[in-house]
Design a protein around this motif. Structure first.
Motif, PDB file in Angstrom:
ATOM      1  N   VAL A   1       5.164   7.769   1.081  1.00  0.00           N
ATOM      2  CA  VAL A   1       6.296   6.847   1.228  1.00  0.00           C
ATOM      3  C   VAL A   1       5.970   5.793   2.280  1.00  0.00           C
ATOM      4  O   VAL A   1       6.236   4.600   2.089  1.00  0.00           O
ATOM      5  CB  VAL A   1       7.582   7.613   1.611  1.00  0.00           C
ATOM      6  CG1 VAL A   1       8.756   6.647   1.776  1.00  0.00           C
ATOM      7  CG2 VAL A   1       7.915   8.661   0.565  1.00  0.00           C
ATOM      8  N   ALA A   2       5.383   6.237   3.393  1.00  0.00           N
ATOM      9  CA  ALA A   2       5.002   5.306   4.461  1.00  0.00           C
ATOM     10  C   ALA A   2       3.980   4.295   3.951  1.00  0.00           C
ATOM     11  O   ALA A   2       4.097   3.093   4.205  1.00  0.00           O
ATOM     12  CB  ALA A   2       4.436   6.083   5.649  1.00  0.00           C
ATOM     13  N   LEU A   3       2.977   4.773   3.218  1.00  0.00           N
ATOM     14  CA  LEU A   3       1.922   3.906   2.697  1.00  0.00           C
ATOM     15  C   LEU A   3       2.499   2.882   1.721  1.00  0.00           C
ATOM     16  O   LEU A   3       2.168   1.695   1.782  1.00  0.00           O
ATOM     17  CB  LEU A   3       0.848   4.755   2.022  1.00  0.00           C
ATOM     18  CG  LEU A   3      -0.423   4.040   1.541  1.00  0.00           C
ATOM     19  CD1 LEU A   3      -1.646   4.940   1.737  1.00  0.00           C
ATOM     20  CD2 LEU A   3      -0.312   3.656   0.071  1.00  0.00           C
ATOM     21  N   ASP A   4       3.370   3.336   0.818  1.00  0.00           N
ATOM     22  CA  ASP A   4       3.952   2.435  -0.183  1.00  0.00           C
ATOM     23  C   ASP A   4       4.835   1.384   0.481  1.00  0.00           C
ATOM     24  O   ASP A   4       4.852   0.225   0.062  1.00  0.00           O
ATOM     25  CB  ASP A   4       4.761   3.246  -1.196  1.00  0.00           C
ATOM     26  CG  ASP A   4       5.082   2.433  -2.447  1.00  0.00           C
ATOM     27  OD1 ASP A   4       4.158   2.164  -3.230  1.00  0.00           O
ATOM     28  OD2 ASP A   4       6.260   2.070  -2.630  1.00  0.00           O
ATOM     29  N   THR A   5       5.567   1.782   1.517  1.00  0.00           N
ATOM     30  CA  THR A   5       6.445   0.844   2.230  1.00  0.00           C
ATOM     31  C   THR A   5       5.636  -0.244   2.914  1.00  0.00           C
ATOM     32  O   THR A   5       5.948  -1.434   2.785  1.00  0.00           O
ATOM     33  CB  THR A   5       7.301   1.586   3.271  1.00  0.00           C
ATOM     34  OG1 THR A   5       8.034   2.636   2.629  1.00  0.00           O
ATOM     35  CG2 THR A   5       8.281   0.634   3.943  1.00  0.00           C
TER      36      THR A   5
END
Length: 246
Positions: free
Chosen positions: A194-198
């Motif tokens: 989720v952090a990477l995609d954000t």
């Protein structure tokens, strides 16, 4: 080596490599723009950047069908917010690819009677809307993760311990803000995808924002953001566990 071969055999993997090269050239070109001795190098970088962009358009020829298929799949997601965000994002990506394909056809002379500027602007708009929807999905997922985490009694004890261990920070920063940031970081630590995609979507957002004139930066910022986004995209392809689902 096997991982690299498998990666380059995927059209998505090749597109990511071309994209990273394209934006690396754009960034290098911006950094060298005022150096008179590097004019020849800047021309070569510009030529390479143009070729990478053209190559990516060729890779994207079948992506319209993939996006429509993805939109049909996301219609079956039970969560209404995720269903709306992802379906709308995929539909806009499909429209973006249609515009992109028409621009590619015009560039090689297959189509003559289309307004390049108009279709390029429409392409950027659809890309922008797709990114906004993906980023909205990311924020929604982060909120859900934070709500789940905040209900955990063990985590509440960790928050209290954190505030007690850093009273100086808690005094300077509003305690509620400190607790919020701690909750956010702890939630994302357990869900790196989720952090990477954000981060990837935030970086990508600067590209259409600049092109549409909504928030203009410069070629250096666009090149840097595009490069970071591309490297994160390569990482998500190499490590499928880092690709957000759904």
């Amino acid at each position: 080596m096997e991982t690299f071969i498998s990666f380059t055999n995927q059209s998505q993997g090749r597109d990511r490599i071309f994209r990273a090269t394209q934006y690396a050239c754009a960034l290098a070109k911006y950094l060298l723009r005022n150096e008179a001795k590097r004019k020849e190098l800047v021309k070569k970088l510009q030529f390479l950047e143009s070729n990478m962009s053209s190559g990516r358009k060729l890779f994207r020829l079948g992506n319209t069908v993939n996006s429509i298929h993805a939109a049909k799949s996301t219609l079956h997601i039970s969560d209404p917010v995720l269903r709306f965000c992802l379906t709308f994002a995929n539909l806009n990506r499909a429209l973006y690819f249609i515009c992109d394909n028409l621009l590619w056809a015009r560039s090689i002379g297959l189509i003559q009677d289309i307004d390049k500027e108009r279709w390029s602007l429409n392409s950027t708009r659809f890309y922008f809307l797709s990114l906004v929807m993906n980023l909205t999905r990311d924020i929604y997922v982060i909120i859900q993760l934070m709500v789940q985490k905040s209900r955990d009694r063990h985590f509440q004890q960790k928050v209290d311990q954190h505030l007690n261990e850093s009273p100086d920070v808690a005094c300077v920063i509003v305690p509620q803000l400190d607790a919020f940031l701690f909750l956010l970081l702890e939630s994302l630590r357990n869900e790196p995808s989720v952090a990477l995609d954000t981060v990837k979507n935030v970086c990508d957002l600067f590209i259409p924002l600049d092109k549409l004139g909504i928030y203009q930066t410069n070629a250096g910022v666009v090149g840097f953001c595009g490069l970071v986004s591309s490297l994160l995209g390569i990482l998500s392809v190499l490590r499928p566990s880092l690709k957000i689902k759904p």
